[in-house]
Motif scaffolding. Structure first.
Motif, mmCIF file in Angstrom:
data_model
loop_
_atom_site.group_PDB
_atom_site.id
_atom_site.type_symbol
_atom_site.label_atom_id
_atom_site.label_comp_id
_atom_site.label_asym_id
_atom_site.label_seq_id
_atom_site.Cartn_x
_atom_site.Cartn_y
_atom_site.Cartn_z
ATOM 1 N N ASN A 69 0.835 -1.206 0.000
ATOM 2 C CA ASN A 69 0.000 0.000 0.000
ATOM 3 C C ASN A 69 0.864 1.248 0.000
ATOM 4 N N ASP A 71 0.007 1.859 -3.334
ATOM 5 C CA ASP A 71 -0.104 1.407 -4.724
ATOM 6 C C ASP A 71 1.126 0.574 -5.066
ATOM 7 N N GLN A 92 -6.173 -6.271 -10.942
ATOM 8 C CA GLN A 92 -7.175 -6.134 -9.887
ATOM 9 C C GLN A 92 -7.727 -7.502 -9.515
ATOM 10 N N GLY A 98 -8.721 -5.197 -3.890
ATOM 11 C CA GLY A 98 -7.611 -4.408 -4.395
ATOM 12 C C GLY A 98 -6.831 -5.100 -5.496
ATOM 13 N N TYR A 99 -5.512 -4.923 -5.476
ATOM 14 C CA TYR A 99 -4.637 -5.355 -6.565
ATOM 15 C C TYR A 99 -3.551 -6.312 -6.073
ATOM 16 N N LYS A 116 -4.200 -1.629 -2.126
ATOM 17 C CA LYS A 116 -5.551 -1.139 -2.380
ATOM 18 C C LYS A 116 -5.618 -0.414 -3.719
#
Length: 117
Positions: A69, A71, A92, A98-99, A116
């Motif tokens: 997190n 990204d 995703q 999330g991813y 996320k």
């Protein structure tokens, strides 16, 4: 159940330290106990471990996912330059989950990332 400690196998502790410190922007503290070497991440929870015949990097078995997190793209952007490889690009899982992505480190270990964004 929640993991309390994770050990990532390394065949070259210095090469592994260089990779993980560059990719995750985290420092490690090296403990050199002769044949057994451990680089503990200062944020706690996991370490890189080198002990011939005991720790063997692998792409098989359990796949550990680290929190990336906010990204995970910011981590993936550093993988190739640090000597690793992206095995599964960011994708995703679902809007709620999330991813995720999967990388191969310089030692030959698969490692998952989750975020996320």
């Amino acid at each position: 159940m929640k993991p309390t400690w994770i050990e990532i196998p390394a065949t070259d502790i210095q090469r592994a330290q260089t990779f993980y410190e560059a990719v995750f922007d985290e420092k490690t503290q090296l403990l050199d106990m002769g044949e057994f070497k451990m680089a503990i991440f200062t944020t706690g929870g996991f370490a890189l471990c080198q002990y011939p015949g005991v720790y063997k990097p692998s792409t098989d078995g359990v796949l550990v996912y680290l929190n990336a997190n906010p990204d995970l793209s910011s981590i993936l952007d550093k993988v190739s330059a640090a000597g690793g490889e992206i095995l599964i690009e960011k994708r995703q899982i679902s809007p709620e989950q999330g991813y995720m992505a999967v990388l191969l480190d310089t030692e030959g270990n698969r490692l998952g990332l989750r975020s996320k964004g």
